[in-house]
Design an enzyme around this catalytic site. Structure first.
Site, PDB file in Angstrom:
ATOM      1  N   CYS A  40       0.845  -1.195   0.000  1.00 63.60           N
ATOM      2  CA  CYS A  40       0.000   0.000   0.000  1.00 63.60           C
ATOM      3  C   CYS A  40       0.885   1.251   0.000  1.00 63.60           C
ATOM      4  O   CYS A  40       1.987   1.253   0.545  1.00 63.60           O
ATOM      5  CB  CYS A  40      -0.919   0.004   1.217  1.00 63.60           C
ATOM      6  SG  CYS A  40      -2.101   1.386   1.222  1.00 63.60           S
ATOM      7  N   HIS A  96      -2.172  -4.008   4.935  1.00 56.51           N
ATOM      8  CA  HIS A  96      -1.969  -3.594   6.328  1.00 56.51           C
ATOM      9  C   HIS A  96      -3.315  -3.359   6.989  1.00 56.51           C
ATOM     10  O   HIS A  96      -4.247  -2.844   6.367  1.00 56.51           O
ATOM     11  CB  HIS A  96      -1.081  -2.347   6.420  1.00 56.51           C
ATOM     12  CG  HIS A  96      -1.691  -1.098   5.852  1.00 56.51           C
ATOM     13  ND1 HIS A  96      -2.236  -0.113   6.637  1.00 56.51           N
ATOM     14  CD2 HIS A  96      -1.859  -0.687   4.580  1.00 56.51           C
ATOM     15  CE1 HIS A  96      -2.701   0.859   5.874  1.00 56.51           C
ATOM     16  NE2 HIS A  96      -2.493   0.538   4.611  1.00 56.51           N
TER      17      HIS A  96
HETATM   18 CO    CO Z   1      -3.474   1.238   2.991  1.00 56.87          CO
END
Ligand code: CO
Length: 199
Positions: A40, A96
């Protein structure tokens, strides 16, 4: 503020050279990473730092909510270069917990282009509606969706033609799914590793 960054950069480069005078000269000649990280964009999930790897050791692709969409030219270019040219041994999809992209995908609010980017996450949520709706706590539900999303992206990577072709020519390659905890700094291996084409 940018002057601070430039000063940081000079100090960092000096430290690296003090520790290993040939470091940058070696890297200039060749990179030889064993791993492709698909993670990410979130600033709290810095790829190299989390796994304590130096420059040259991790090939990195990051986007909002760590997606591997089969029609995304950016991701596909990274994947092909990593597999065909760098011949990485491992592709690691790293989500995450507490991912804002995951939450935004399913909160029903309209934001614009990002709603389209996050569409694959809504598909994952739809496919697992029963399991997710049984989780009353919103954060826990979204954290489970983080895991399910990583599993879907592992599926996307491991069913991609670049990866299938690598396996067909006998190249060793594993695709892993992890979820990183902002709270502890630890990764949770989802144990969904794929090492060969599905029979
Ligand atoms: Co993220």
């Amino acid at each position: 503020m940018l002057d601070d960054l430039k000063a940081n950069n000079r100090a960092w480069a000096d430290r690296m050279v003090a520790h290993d005078p040939e470091f940058f000269k070696r890297l200039e000649r060749q990179q030889g990473p064993q791993y492709l990280w698909i993670g990410c964009s979130d600033s709290r999930v810095p790829a190299n730092e989390i796994v304590d790897l130096a420059p040259g050791e991790l090939f990195v692709h990051r986007n909002v909510a760590n997606l591997a969409p089969p029609q995304d030219a950016n991701y596909l270019s990274v994947l092909q270069f990593a597999v065909d040219v760098l011949k990485v041994r491992h592709v690691i999809v790293v989500g995450h917990y507490g991912c804002g992209g995951i939450a935004a995908a399913v909160d029903g609010r309209r934001r614009g282009l990002i709603d389209h980017w996050l569409h694959p996450i809504r598909e994952v949520a739809e496919d697992h509606r029963e399991e997710l709706s049984a989780i009353a706590d919103l954060h826990k539900r979204n954290d489970r969706l983080c895991e399910l999303n990583v599993m879907r992206q592992v599926h996307n990577v491991s069913s991609d033609v670049f990866v299938l072709d690598a396996w067909a020519r006998g190249q060793p390659l594993s695709v892993h799914g992890w979820v990183y905890s902002l709270a502890t700094g630890l990764v949770n291996d989802l144990n969904v590793t794929v090492r060969a084409p599905r029979a």
